[in-house]
Design an enzyme around this catalytic site. Structure first.
Site, PDB file in Angstrom:
ATOM      1  N   ASN A  26       0.845  -1.199   0.000  1.00  0.00           N
ATOM      2  CA  ASN A  26       0.000   0.000   0.000  1.00  0.00           C
ATOM      3  C   ASN A  26       0.883   1.252   0.000  1.00  0.00           C
ATOM      4  O   ASN A  26       1.736   1.340  -0.909  1.00  0.00           O
ATOM      5  CB  ASN A  26      -1.120  -0.030   1.032  1.00  0.00           C
ATOM      6  CG  ASN A  26      -0.772  -0.356   2.452  1.00  0.00           C
ATOM      7  OD1 ASN A  26      -0.489  -1.492   2.779  1.00  0.00           O
ATOM      8  ND2 ASN A  26      -0.787   0.623   3.334  1.00  0.00           N
ATOM      9  N   ASP A  27       0.743   2.157   0.918  1.00  0.00           N
ATOM     10  CA  ASP A  27       1.313   3.508   0.787  1.00  0.00           C
ATOM     11  C   ASP A  27       2.792   3.574   0.396  1.00  0.00           C
ATOM     12  O   ASP A  27       3.607   2.815   0.929  1.00  0.00           O
ATOM     13  CB  ASP A  27       1.246   4.244   2.134  1.00  0.00           C
ATOM     14  CG  ASP A  27      -0.042   4.072   2.876  1.00  0.00           C
ATOM     15  OD1 ASP A  27      -0.984   3.519   2.315  1.00  0.00           O
ATOM     16  OD2 ASP A  27      -0.089   4.487   4.039  1.00  0.00           O
ATOM     17  N   GLN A  43       4.665   0.396   2.160  1.00  0.00           N
ATOM     18  CA  GLN A  43       3.960  -0.523   3.062  1.00  0.00           C
ATOM     19  C   GLN A  43       3.800  -1.866   2.355  1.00  0.00           C
ATOM     20  O   GLN A  43       3.313  -1.913   1.211  1.00  0.00           O
ATOM     21  CB  GLN A  43       2.591   0.061   3.422  1.00  0.00           C
ATOM     22  CG  GLN A  43       2.655   1.286   4.303  1.00  0.00           C
ATOM     23  CD  GLN A  43       3.014   0.924   5.739  1.00  0.00           C
ATOM     24  OE1 GLN A  43       2.176   0.474   6.500  1.00  0.00           O
ATOM     25  NE2 GLN A  43       4.266   1.123   6.113  1.00  0.00           N
ATOM     26  N   ARG A 150      -0.671   8.753  13.652  1.00  0.00           N
ATOM     27  CA  ARG A 150       0.317   8.033  12.836  1.00  0.00           C
ATOM     28  C   ARG A 150       0.793   8.805  11.599  1.00  0.00           C
ATOM     29  O   ARG A 150       0.331   9.881  11.308  1.00  0.00           O
ATOM     30  CB  ARG A 150      -0.289   6.706  12.371  1.00  0.00           C
ATOM     31  CG  ARG A 150      -1.589   6.806  11.591  1.00  0.00           C
ATOM     32  CD  ARG A 150      -2.059   5.418  11.154  1.00  0.00           C
ATOM     33  NE  ARG A 150      -3.335   5.440  10.474  1.00  0.00           N
ATOM     34  CZ  ARG A 150      -4.512   5.311  11.076  1.00  0.00           C
ATOM     35  NH1 ARG A 150      -4.587   5.174  12.397  1.00  0.00           N
ATOM     36  NH2 ARG A 150      -5.630   5.332  10.364  1.00  0.00           N
ATOM     37  N   ASP A 151       1.719   8.149  10.884  1.00  0.00           N
ATOM     38  CA  ASP A 151       2.215   8.569   9.574  1.00  0.00           C
ATOM     39  C   ASP A 151       3.024   9.872   9.630  1.00  0.00           C
ATOM     40  O   ASP A 151       2.687  10.870   8.963  1.00  0.00           O
ATOM     41  CB  ASP A 151       1.053   8.717   8.558  1.00  0.00           C
ATOM     42  CG  ASP A 151       0.177   7.475   8.501  1.00  0.00           C
ATOM     43  OD1 ASP A 151       0.665   6.388   8.863  1.00  0.00           O
ATOM     44  OD2 ASP A 151      -1.004   7.594   8.109  1.00  0.00           O
TER      45      ASP A 151
HETATM   46  C1  FRU Z   1      -2.978   4.541   4.812  1.00  0.00           C
HETATM   47  C2  FRU Z   1      -2.625   3.724   6.067  1.00  0.00           C
HETATM   48  C3  FRU Z   1      -1.757   4.533   7.004  1.00  0.00           C
HETATM   49  C4  FRU Z   1      -1.023   3.459   7.748  1.00  0.00           C
HETATM   50  C5  FRU Z   1      -0.836   2.410   6.712  1.00  0.00           C
HETATM   51  C6  FRU Z   1      -0.877   1.004   7.248  1.00  0.00           C
HETATM   52  O1  FRU Z   1      -3.317   3.768   3.711  1.00  0.00           O
HETATM   53  O2  FRU Z   1      -3.820   3.306   6.706  1.00  0.00           O
HETATM   54  O3  FRU Z   1      -2.458   5.419   7.831  1.00  0.00           O
HETATM   55  O4  FRU Z   1       0.195   3.938   8.267  1.00  0.00           O
HETATM   56  O5  FRU Z   1      -1.851   2.580   5.754  1.00  0.00           O
HETATM   57  O6  FRU Z   1      -0.499   0.081   6.278  1.00  0.00           O
END
Ligand code: FRU
Length: 477
Positions: A26-27, A43, A150-151
């Site tokens: 993902n991200d 991710q 987060r993030d």
């Molecule tokens: C966004 C998210 C972030 C988190 C990550 C987890 O897509 O939900 O907030 O850090 O993905 O994989």
């Protein structure tokens, strides 16, 4: 992978859009130019084609289109970041005294409660990372914020480090600002921005940069239909932490574009990359089966260069290296233009490899068409799965994705062209489609559960005639 009966490729993996060697992504995380190359962390669940314990995958590139896979940079290993429902969540990379440092969220559940803490890891070679032995570097959220915290987006300003974190206040999305001298000691400054009640229940993945004397804040709101990744342009007050927004915009209007992150490239340009999928790609949500059956799931958008337009909104253009990579297949110059009559389909001759670019200009100022656009279909069917249109009657861009009779998504975006020509630049990469309207005033990104049929990119008009002022096709494979 070739379907022998129809001799068409059924391999859905795009060629120029980044995908992991296998399994779920993902991200984008920690985008940075460091040591003479661009680093893309992401991710990643290296064990399955769906979301799971989060690792940071890693790849490097010099052109944003061709990647070298690197060893996994971060894996869950400590009490603060190891959990089957958590892991090493999204964050930032910065260069500090020649070292590559990443700040990320350790996400776990403890006694049934979500615990999201901010952590540091350091690398001397840009590949192998050591987690800081006194992690977490920030634990506990400011008063009023929920455990969704987060993030981290970290950057250097004057003589200090600053960090934005995505969070939630009173069921509304928000981002908060911190300051630090050494990346290890964070002091809370204040709330940078907060939803006005219509901008989502939590803000994920903040990003921040300055451009042409303005500050830009991006975030990905949870709880809005169609993933409306948002940007605000204005001014950040580093003393109070407050971000004053003058302009609000959307980063992309497509159906597969989330968690965009930016970096400054080696020439000082601002470049954005997003996860070109969304949570509905989880198999138990909508289950776009074909991709997972091929052992992977998820890709990144093409890197896009950001500029500020005359209207003070952001403009998005694919990285220049894409232009250097392309070979002309067809150019119809203005002297040879043709007029589409209503309901006629004009097929665009595309190269065989399924990775190509189409640039079409419609003379919307002249004809009497009510709608003009492009239709795309998949290799195994003539029915359109994706339509990009401009409605002159509604003065709006429209996106229609039809996966089945019951799975139809229509998006309408008010749009007033400023020119007599409307230009659609379309980058098609096997199963992914990115549209740039009028030099990136509006972009729309979509992933399809099949391979785009090279015979089935059609130009059309409805309700009247329109002249195709120019048409160019390029092979990108
Ligand atoms: C966004 C998210 C972030 C988190 C990550 C987890 O897509 O939900 O907030 O850090 O993905 O994989």
């Amino acid at each position: 992978m070739v379907d022998s009966e129809n001799s068409i490729t059924t391999d859905l993996r795009p060629r120029l859009h980044f995908t992991a060697p296998e399994n779920w992504i993902n991200d984008p995380n920690g985008l940075i130019y460091y040591g003479g190359v661009y680093h893309l962390f992401y991710q990643h669940n290296p064990k399955a084609t769906h979301w799971g314990p989060m690792h940071w995958g890693h790849a490097t590139t010099t052109d944003g289109l061709h990647f070298i896979h690197q060893p996994i940079a971060l894996a869950p290993s400590q009490a603060y970041d190891a959990d089957t429902e958590g892991g090493c969540f999204s964050g930032t990379a910065v260069e500090d005294a020649g070292l590559l440092k990443v700040v990320y969220t350790g996400s776990t559940y403890q006694d049934g409660h979500l615990r999201q803490v901010q952590c540091l890891a350091t690398s001397a070679d840009g590949v192998h990372f050591d987690k800081y032995d006194r992690n977490p570097v920030l634990e506990g959220q400011p008063p009023g914020c929920t455990e969704h915290f987060r993030d981290p987006k970290v950057w250097r300003h004057e003589d200090a480090w600053y960090m934005l974190l995505g969070t939630q206040i009173d069921d509304q999305g928000a981002v908060v600002l911190y300051k630090s001298a050494h990346l290890t000691d964070w002091v809370y400054i204040g709330i940078a921005a907060q939803s006005d009640g219509s901008q989502g229940s939590m803000w994920e993945c903040p990003d921040f940069f300055s451009m042409d004397g303005k500050d830009v804040l991006m975030f990905s709101p949870i709880g809005l239909p169609d993933r409306q990744t948002t940007y605000l342009i204005g001014h950040l007050d580093y003393t109070s932490g407050a971000f004053t927004a003058e302009i609000t915009g959307q980063v992309d209007y497509g159906l597969d574009f989330y968690a965009p992150q930016t970096l400054e490239d080696s020439a000082g340009r601002r470049v954005v990359v997003a996860w070109m999928n969304g949570w509905d790609w989880m198999p138990w949500f909508r289950g776009y089966g074909p991709v997972q059956a091929q052992g992977w799931c998820g890709c990144m958008s093409l890197p896009r260069v950001l500029t500020l337009g005359a209207d003070k909104h952001l403009r998005f253009a694919p990285v220049e290296t894409l232009r250097a990579n392309r070979k002309p297949v067809l150019t119809v110059d203005p002297a040879m233009t043709r007029t589409l009559v209503p309901n006629e389909l004009c097929s665009v001759p595309a190269p065989t490899m399924g990775t190509f670019e189409v640039v079409v200009s419609y003379a919307i100022g002249q004809g009497d068409a009510q709608e003009v656009g492009l239709r795309l279909s998949l290799a195994d069917s003539a029915d359109p799965v994706l339509i990009f249109a401009f409605s002159t009657t509604l003065q709006a861009l429209q996106l229609l994705r039809v996966h089945s009779e019951t799975d139809r998504v229509l998006r309408t975006i008010p749009y007033v062209p400023t020119d007599v020509h409307l230009t659609f630049r379309l980058v098609i990469d096997v199963s992914t489609v990115e549209l740039f309207v009028d030099d990136g005033v509006v972009t729309m990104s979509c992933v399809l559960p099949g391979v785009v049929n090279r015979h089935a990119v059609d130009l059309y008009s409805v309700g009247g005639r329109v002249t195709v002022a120019s048409l160019e096709v390029y092979d990108l494979a």
